[in-house]
Design a protein around this motif. Structure first.
Motif, PDB file in Angstrom:
ATOM      1  N   LEU A  58       0.939  -0.819  -0.263  1.00 15.16           N
ATOM      2  CA  LEU A  58       0.302  -0.120  -0.148  1.00 15.16           C
ATOM      3  C   LEU A  58       0.654   1.232   0.283  1.00 15.16           C
ATOM      4  O   LEU A  58       1.627   1.376   0.985  1.00 15.16           O
ATOM      5  N   ALA A  59       1.348   2.155  -0.587  1.00 14.61           N
ATOM      6  CA  ALA A  59       1.264   3.302  -1.497  1.00 14.61           C
ATOM      7  C   ALA A  59       0.734   4.515  -1.007  1.00 14.61           C
ATOM      8  O   ALA A  59      -0.370   5.079  -1.608  1.00 14.61           O
ATOM      9  N   VAL A  60       1.210   4.976   0.198  1.00 10.57           N
ATOM     10  CA  VAL A  60      -0.239   6.790   0.398  1.00 10.57           C
ATOM     11  C   VAL A  60       0.514   7.419  -0.039  1.00 10.57           C
ATOM     12  O   VAL A  60       2.025   7.664   0.174  1.00 10.57           O
ATOM     13  N   THR A  61      -0.442   8.600  -0.671  1.00 10.35           N
ATOM     14  CA  THR A  61       0.012  10.061  -0.916  1.00 10.35           C
ATOM     15  C   THR A  61      -1.024  10.939  -0.113  1.00 10.35           C
ATOM     16  O   THR A  61      -1.828  10.515  -0.073  1.00 10.35           O
ATOM     17  N   PHE A  87      -4.666   8.594   1.533  1.00 11.33           N
ATOM     18  CA  PHE A  87      -5.363   8.425   2.703  1.00 11.33           C
ATOM     19  C   PHE A  87      -6.872   8.312   3.020  1.00 11.33           C
ATOM     20  O   PHE A  87      -7.108   7.146   3.140  1.00 11.33           O
ATOM     21  N   HIS A  88      -7.713   8.756   2.147  1.00 10.02           N
ATOM     22  CA  HIS A  88      -8.812   9.073   2.125  1.00 10.02           C
ATOM     23  C   HIS A  88      -9.514   8.204   1.405  1.00 10.02           C
ATOM     24  O   HIS A  88     -10.417   7.328   1.764  1.00 10.02           O
ATOM     25  N   ALA A  89      -8.669   8.022   0.316  1.00  7.56           N
ATOM     26  CA  ALA A  89      -9.311   6.682  -0.942  1.00  7.56           C
ATOM     27  C   ALA A  89      -9.048   5.294   0.132  1.00  7.56           C
ATOM     28  O   ALA A  89      -9.727   4.950  -0.411  1.00  7.56           O
ATOM     29  N   ALA A  90      -7.623   5.068   0.239  1.00  8.61           N
ATOM     30  CA  ALA A  90      -7.837   3.861   0.941  1.00  8.61           C
ATOM     31  C   ALA A  90      -8.759   2.977   2.148  1.00  8.61           C
ATOM     32  O   ALA A  90      -8.894   2.064   2.089  1.00  8.61           O
ATOM     33  N   LEU A 230      -4.531  12.630  12.889  1.00 11.24           N
ATOM     34  CA  LEU A 230      -5.197  11.734  12.204  1.00 11.24           C
ATOM     35  C   LEU A 230      -4.334  10.732  12.197  1.00 11.24           C
ATOM     36  O   LEU A 230      -5.241   9.604  11.403  1.00 11.24           O
ATOM     37  N   GLN A 231      -4.089  11.169  10.052  1.00  6.76           N
ATOM     38  CA  GLN A 231      -2.985  10.288  10.070  1.00  6.76           C
ATOM     39  C   GLN A 231      -3.071   9.079  10.235  1.00  6.76           C
ATOM     40  O   GLN A 231      -2.196   8.445   9.970  1.00  6.76           O
TER      41      GLN A 231
END
Length: 702
Positions: A58-61, A87-90, A230-231
């Motif tokens: 999982l690559a998060v941007t 973050f939000h989409a995942a 929060l993230q």
């Protein structure tokens, strides 16, 4: 692609990142140093060497555009199964999947914007706010939620952090509390709630945590300096105490602390993960040595122990370029006019308009540039305006392309190739090889279709065997990620919106005390963030860089401004714009205030400047045209559900009726008609000025 091929072409530091396939890893990557290249090659190398399966990554941007770029590069490197998301989409994907299983019933509906609910909460508290104040309060609620402050402890949190809320702190707390109450009662979920509920679900339901931890075992987080509490809470829940984490960031580009973001997670990474490997990327492949030298000079003056300890000194890898230009202007109008002229000159010399940007501290500064570029006949793209894939002509074009792909248009145009096929299909929705005259709605529509053609050229260059179905798939994926193709026009954007982007030529405008640093930056920490904002702006430029400021706001005004303190010791002792050529398009006759077009007296009052004449001089207004303009405006306002003055004010309509412009350039010179309104309404207004009925429904040109 073989694993060894993934490492080919990387510099020593990038290769070190790619080969560090086991976490924890912290990559400190300066601007333009190829961080995306490094982390995508690291993921691909780990996949191709069998360290991790692609579906376990999982690559998060932070933006859909960045996520789209990661996915595209990973596809090309042979790792197409890797999940690259915001973050939000995942989080939303996981929340939607697990909600029926562990909670039951319909999941909450996601609210795209808080403003309507904030307005209702304010009315319930018997408070009256304008649109701007409501937007500010919505942003304040977002800050409170990402920093984990509930309504009941919001006041204490504000006092503890020294934050200055946009309204009375007690009133904001009341609105916040009612907002949360309304949201829960209506089963609504905001973006912060998506992260919070997902983290809570992982914490409170072991079965959910087990499935997520089994699915994702290898994490990469980009722009780690912008992570908020929060993230970080959600990231920790995803990790579940594991160490397979690679974070990438640049402490010199920390510019979002006002939203709750903090660089401390990046700076303290080795404390949280004592065995972490730290790799620094400092070879700058984006900017010329001259641009890099100025960037290093700006950030090198940063104060504080943290800034000194984590400073990245960039080393340019490009050939020499021109020295950055520093220019002082008498007023903001002169500044905008000359920047538009300089941009026009760069375009004439071969620099594409899409590779030029004008960057400023606040969005309100765009108005002068919109008018100046319209007068110069140079198209602009307002960064952050209407989404590309939501434009009517783009939706229609994608629908045509999709239908053509299903119908086998490739077979019908056998031998033409992808680009020729796309051009053939788009001809059906109005695409032509040559752009239409002027810069109105027709030109804006053509630019959208032309962007699709250029994207087809890029796809064909990357894969010569690509056909229409593959291109349509690329479009659909980009639309889902809002990863728009490049538009052909000079970009106008705020410094915050420009982060992550780059251009051949950049104009940094309005660099005065009170604007950069902004007037409400008072603490040492806030001042240093403003310095980093300038650093971000400088490092957007590849070769041409111009920094400018104006001594007064308006022509003839008091010249009491001074250049930004961040330029001290970096700008030359003498500077100033060269004499403009006689052919230069100007909105001013010589220096100083605009003269009355009737008597020639300098105009200083705002109303007179808008009208272009003294209030006492004869108006020569075309009453019939004025009435026609007002009827058109009223119909448009009613159709779009907006106040009439949002279209054009009465004064602007009167100025149009007095001056009766015949061309887009003449219309653009009228105060109150910026580039955006020129594109939306220019054709209709000019038709009315000619005594014609607009060819299309007014205002529906987007």
């Amino acid at each position: 692609m073989e694993a060894d091929e993934v490492l080919a072409g990387l510099d020593p530091e990038q290769r070190a990142v790619a080969e560090a396939v086991r976490g924890p890893v912290c990559v400190l990557a300066g601007a333009g140093t190829g961080k995306t290249r490094a982390i995508t090659h690291r993921i691909a190398y780990a996949v191709l060497t069998g360290v991790v399966a692609p579906q376990r990554v999982l690559a998060v941007t932070f933006t859909t555009r960045a996520a789209g770029e990661l996915r595209g590069r990973l596809r090309q490197l042979g790792a197409p199964g890797v999940q690259a998301r915001t973050f939000h989409a995942a989080a939303l994907r996981q929340l939607t999947y697990f909600w029926p299983k562990v909670i039951g019933g319909e999941p909450p509906r996601v609210v795209e914007s808080k403003i309507a609910l904030v307005a209702e909460a304010a009315r319930a508290c018997r408070l009256s706010y304008g649109r701007t104040e409501l937007r500010d309060i919505a942003a304040e609620i977002e800050w409170a939620k990402v920093t984990q402050h509930r309504p009941e402890d919001y006041v204490a949190g504000v006092e503890r952090t020294g934050r200055k809320p946009p309204a009375d702190v007690i009133d904001v707390a009341r609105v916040y509390a009612v907002y949360e109450q309304l949201r829960r009662e209506r089963n609504l979920l905001d973006f912060e709630g998506i992260l919070e509920l997902t983290a809570a679900m992982l914490t409170e339901y072991p079965e959910v945590a087990r499935q997520v931890h089994d699915q994702y075992r290898y994490f990469v987080v980009d722009e780690y300096q912008d992570v908020n509490p929060l993230q970080k809470l959600l990231l920790d829940a995803w990790l579940g105490g594991r160490e397979e984490l690679c974070v990438v960031g640049d402490p010199n580009q920390t510019i979002y602390s006002f939203t709750g973001a903090t660089p401390q997670y990046l700076l303290d990474f080795t404390r949280e993960h004592p065995g972490a490997r730290v790799i620094k990327l400092v070879r700058d492949y984006r900017s010329s040595p001259q641009v890099v030298r100025l960037a290093n000079g700006v950030i090198g003056a940063a104060r504080g122990r943290t800034a000194r300890r984590h400073r990245l000194e960039l080393v340019s890898q490009r050939p020499d370029g021109p020295e950055p230009v520093f220019i002082e202007y008498d007023d903001e109008i002169a500044e905008a006019d000359d920047i538009a002229r300089r941009a026009r000159k760069l375009i004439d010399e071969g620099v594409p308009a899409s590779q030029i940007a004008v960057l400023y501290r606040i969005n309100a500064q765009s108005e002068n540039f919109e008018a100046a570029f319209a007068a110069a006949g140079v198209p602009v793209v307002l960064h952050g305006a209407e989404r590309f894939f939501e434009r009517q002509e783009v939706r229609e074009a994608v629908m045509r392309l999709r239908g053509a792909a299903r119908a086998g248009a490739d077979a019908e145009t056998d031998g033409m190739g992808l680009v020729a096929t796309v051009r053939h299909v788009l001809a059906g929705v109005g695409f032509t090889e040559q752009p239409p005259q002027g810069i109105g709605a027709a030109r804006a529509r053509w630019e959208s279709l032309s962007a699709l053609v250029r994207l087809a050229e890029d796809v064909a260059a990357a894969d010569p065997d690509a056909a229409l179905p593959q291109f349509v798939a690329e479009l659909e994926e980009r639309a889902a990620l809002q990863h728009a193709p490049t538009m052909e026009g000079v970009t106008l954007a705020s410094l915050h919106a420009a982060k992550g982007l780059e251009w051949d030529a950049v104009f940094l405008a309005g660099l005065t005390e009170g604007t950069l640093p902004i007037v409400y930056a008072e603490t040492a920490e806030q001042i240093e963030e403003e310095r980093r904002l300038l650093y971000v702006g400088i490092t957007r430029a590849r070769e041409h860089l111009t920094l400018s400021w104006a001594l007064s706001r308006a022509p003839g005004g008091r010249k009491n401004r001074s250049p930004s303190r961040f330029l001290e010791g970096l700008r030359p002792q003498t500077f100033g714009p060269p004499a403009a050529p006689a052919s230069r398009p100007r909105r001013r006759a010589g220096k100083g205030p605009l003269p009355c077009r009737v008597c020639g007296r300098p105009l200083t009052a705002a109303l007179e400047r808008k009208l272009g004449r003294c209030q006492d001089c004869p108006s020569a207004v075309d009453e019939e045209l004025l009435e026609a303009l007002k009827r058109w405006r009223a119909a448009l306002a009613e159709e779009q559900g907006i106040p009439p003055y949002v279209v054009f004010t009465d004064v602007t309509l009167q100025a149009i009726a007095e001056q009766r412009p015949e061309t887009p350039q003449q219309l653009a010179r009228i105060s109150g008609v910026g580039a955006t309104k020129l594109i939306r309404y220019g054709d209709a207004v000019l038709a009315l000025c000619r005594g014609e009925t607009p060819a299309t429904p007014p205002g529906l040109t987007d």
